[in-house]
Design a protein around this motif. Sequence first.
Motif, PDB file in Angstrom:
ATOM      1  N   SER A  67       0.795  -1.228  -0.109  1.00 48.83           N
ATOM      2  CA  SER A  67       0.000  -0.044  -0.021  1.00 48.83           C
ATOM      3  C   SER A  67       0.896   1.074   0.017  1.00 48.83           C
ATOM      4  O   SER A  67       1.887   0.966  -0.020  1.00 48.83           O
ATOM      5  CB  SER A  67      -0.889   0.049   1.118  1.00 48.83           C
ATOM      6  OG  SER A  67      -0.401  -0.314   2.434  1.00 48.83           O
ATOM      7  N   LYS A 113       1.984   5.246   1.644  1.00 51.90           N
ATOM      8  CA  LYS A 113       1.912   5.831   2.806  1.00 51.90           C
ATOM      9  C   LYS A 113       2.717   7.352   2.485  1.00 51.90           C
ATOM     10  O   LYS A 113       3.474   7.607   1.515  1.00 51.90           O
ATOM     11  CB  LYS A 113       2.891   5.237   3.817  1.00 51.90           C
ATOM     12  CG  LYS A 113       2.860   3.931   4.253  1.00 51.90           C
ATOM     13  CD  LYS A 113       1.828   3.674   5.173  1.00 51.90           C
ATOM     14  CE  LYS A 113       1.785   2.184   5.509  1.00 51.90           C
ATOM     15  NZ  LYS A 113       0.676   1.426   4.662  1.00 51.90           N
ATOM     16  N   GLY A 120      10.442   1.917   7.594  1.00 52.44           N
ATOM     17  CA  GLY A 120       9.846   0.443   8.264  1.00 52.44           C
ATOM     18  C   GLY A 120       8.651   0.184   7.113  1.00 52.44           C
ATOM     19  O   GLY A 120       8.584  -1.208   6.710  1.00 52.44           O
ATOM     20  N   ALA A 121       8.033   1.168   6.759  1.00 58.12           N
ATOM     21  CA  ALA A 121       7.065   0.984   5.751  1.00 58.12           C
ATOM     22  C   ALA A 121       7.583   0.580   4.321  1.00 58.12           C
ATOM     23  O   ALA A 121       7.215  -0.367   3.858  1.00 58.12           O
ATOM     24  CB  ALA A 121       6.017   2.018   5.380  1.00 58.12           C
ATOM     25  N   MET A 148       8.470  -3.074   4.225  1.00 60.19           N
ATOM     26  CA  MET A 148       7.362  -3.940   4.040  1.00 60.19           C
ATOM     27  C   MET A 148       6.908  -3.868   2.761  1.00 60.19           C
ATOM     28  O   MET A 148       5.628  -4.076   2.519  1.00 60.19           O
ATOM     29  CB  MET A 148       6.355  -3.631   5.058  1.00 60.19           C
ATOM     30  CG  MET A 148       6.779  -3.945   6.664  1.00 60.19           C
ATOM     31  SD  MET A 148       5.723  -2.966   7.992  1.00 60.19           S
ATOM     32  CE  MET A 148       4.403  -4.128   7.954  1.00 60.19           C
ATOM     33  N   ASP A 193       5.716  -1.116   1.090  1.00 62.50           N
ATOM     34  CA  ASP A 193       5.030   0.004   0.819  1.00 62.50           C
ATOM     35  C   ASP A 193       5.745   1.027  -0.174  1.00 62.50           C
ATOM     36  O   ASP A 193       6.865   1.266  -0.057  1.00 62.50           O
ATOM     37  CB  ASP A 193       4.554   0.605   2.157  1.00 62.50           C
ATOM     38  CG  ASP A 193       3.773   0.016   2.768  1.00 62.50           C
ATOM     39  OD1 ASP A 193       2.930  -1.131   2.143  1.00 62.50           O
ATOM     40  OD2 ASP A 193       3.453   0.245   3.978  1.00 62.50           O
ATOM     41  N   VAL A 239       8.280  -0.581  15.310  1.00 63.86           N
ATOM     42  CA  VAL A 239       7.720   0.238  14.340  1.00 63.86           C
ATOM     43  C   VAL A 239       6.942  -0.628  13.244  1.00 63.86           C
ATOM     44  O   VAL A 239       5.651  -0.532  12.922  1.00 63.86           O
ATOM     45  CB  VAL A 239       8.615   0.950  13.248  1.00 63.86           C
ATOM     46  CG1 VAL A 239       9.606   0.189  12.639  1.00 63.86           C
ATOM     47  CG2 VAL A 239       7.855   2.151  12.234  1.00 63.86           C
ATOM     48  N   LEU A 294       2.915  -0.282  12.004  1.00 61.00           N
ATOM     49  CA  LEU A 294       2.662  -0.136  10.781  1.00 61.00           C
ATOM     50  C   LEU A 294       1.509  -1.184  10.308  1.00 61.00           C
ATOM     51  O   LEU A 294       0.611  -0.900   9.653  1.00 61.00           O
ATOM     52  CB  LEU A 294       3.844  -0.384   9.824  1.00 61.00           C
ATOM     53  CG  LEU A 294       4.806   0.913   9.862  1.00 61.00           C
ATOM     54  CD1 LEU A 294       5.993   0.745   9.156  1.00 61.00           C
ATOM     55  CD2 LEU A 294       4.037   1.884   9.014  1.00 61.00           C
TER      56      LEU A 294
END
Lengths: 159, 159, 159
Positions: free
Chosen positions: A2, A4, A25-26, A29, A31, B143, B147
Amino acid sequence: MSKKTIIVFSGDYDKLMAAFIIANGAAAMDDEVTMFFTFWGLAALRKPVGAVANSADKSGLQKAFSAMLPKHAEKLGLSRFNFAGAGRSMMKKVMKSENVMTVAELMETAREQGVKMIACTMSMDVLGIGKDELVDGIEYAGVATYLSEADESNVNLFI
Amino acid sequence: MSKKTIIVFSGDYDKLMAAFIIANGAAAMDDEVTMFFTFWGLAALRKPVGAVANSADKSGLQKAFSAMLPKHAEKLGLSRFNFAGAGRSMMKKVMKSENVMTVAELMETAREQGVKMIACTMSMDVLGIGKDELVDGIEYAGVATYLSEADESNVNLFI
Amino acid sequence: MSKKTIIVFSGDYDKLMAAFIIANGAAAMDDEVTMFFTFWGLAALRKPVGAVANSADKSGLQKAFSAMLPKHAEKLGLSRFNFAGAGRSMMKKVMKSENVMTVAELMETAREQGVKMIACTMSMDVLGIGKDELVDGIEYAGVATYLSEADESNVNLFI
């Protein structure tokens, strides 16, 4: 996967840490992350002192603002207990001993992970910051671009 | 029913009030709420002074940070007009006369309503705060956990 | 077309600029925008000095808070480099030369574009601000109303 977005308004060292830790962090993953740097947050994108010639076309007022704003992310203060930089130095020592990355290192990781960094052009005008003063590899845009990205994202933060 | 997350970065009394009022309001509407306390926001989760023995394994720097951070939510200052605590005392007097809950009372309500409170472990390392110094009934995470929660939520705030 | 909400907690001139620029940008893209003014953000909604009689029914404490809070958006300070208002004056001069709107002008545009502005009634009680002290054309509500709006929105910011 997704998307952010993070608006980085603050120029505080600790808030920048938070922003980059969330962004990284995003990105880790998978993102897509967009960071939109505006007002004092632009300080995080400045080239180190000495790397830039003084812009001749700034007004006196723009020069004053530009002079007050720290010239490099690692020179920014904390939002609390800064004590003219002593707080930040202290925090950075603890971070080193705990293997926590500095803002400069976090930004480098963000780049490597493909986090998109956008400098707000309106804030650049108000604070008298030219493109030649900011690091390479960033984009330049305004609020309409931010809103388009935010519309496609499921997490949007203002830091 | 939907989910909400709030990152509580700030350790200001008034911002904590805002964070808990939103969290409690959402919980009252049957939302699942996660509050992620990081940096100065961790101060809200500290046990009252005297309830904790000094951690022997802190470095000098961690001790200094830890000493500066207020030891209890009700001792935190306002983000404006704090005047060394006088502003907060004044605000608390008005709150009492207007039947507005204190942060300690708001936190108790949040617990009763099942609001999930998570302490950020990285911030705990940087500020030198041990689990023994924080109140019971909270979770510990980083984090990635934040998330995951944010991805499932329709409102995500950074305070 | 989608919805956006912005909680305006801060009473800093620069953060209000950011809030209104985002709100106006979204409204220009046909989004429905709700701004929820709480705590120090209420200062942005105050009528100019002289336009209001002193409320006789304020407690001494409420009068004190109310007196400290600037009486008009254009009198608010910056979150950084304010120097007792000199920073804000400087920034406003640059803004004028760069054709950037002031907060008062941004707010007028927000009204014209139909941005909904809500004053937080609980904060009004705590800070001792009466309806007669705030500008016309705004709504009054609490956290439940904010949460209902946020639930229908795809971007929710706390500034």
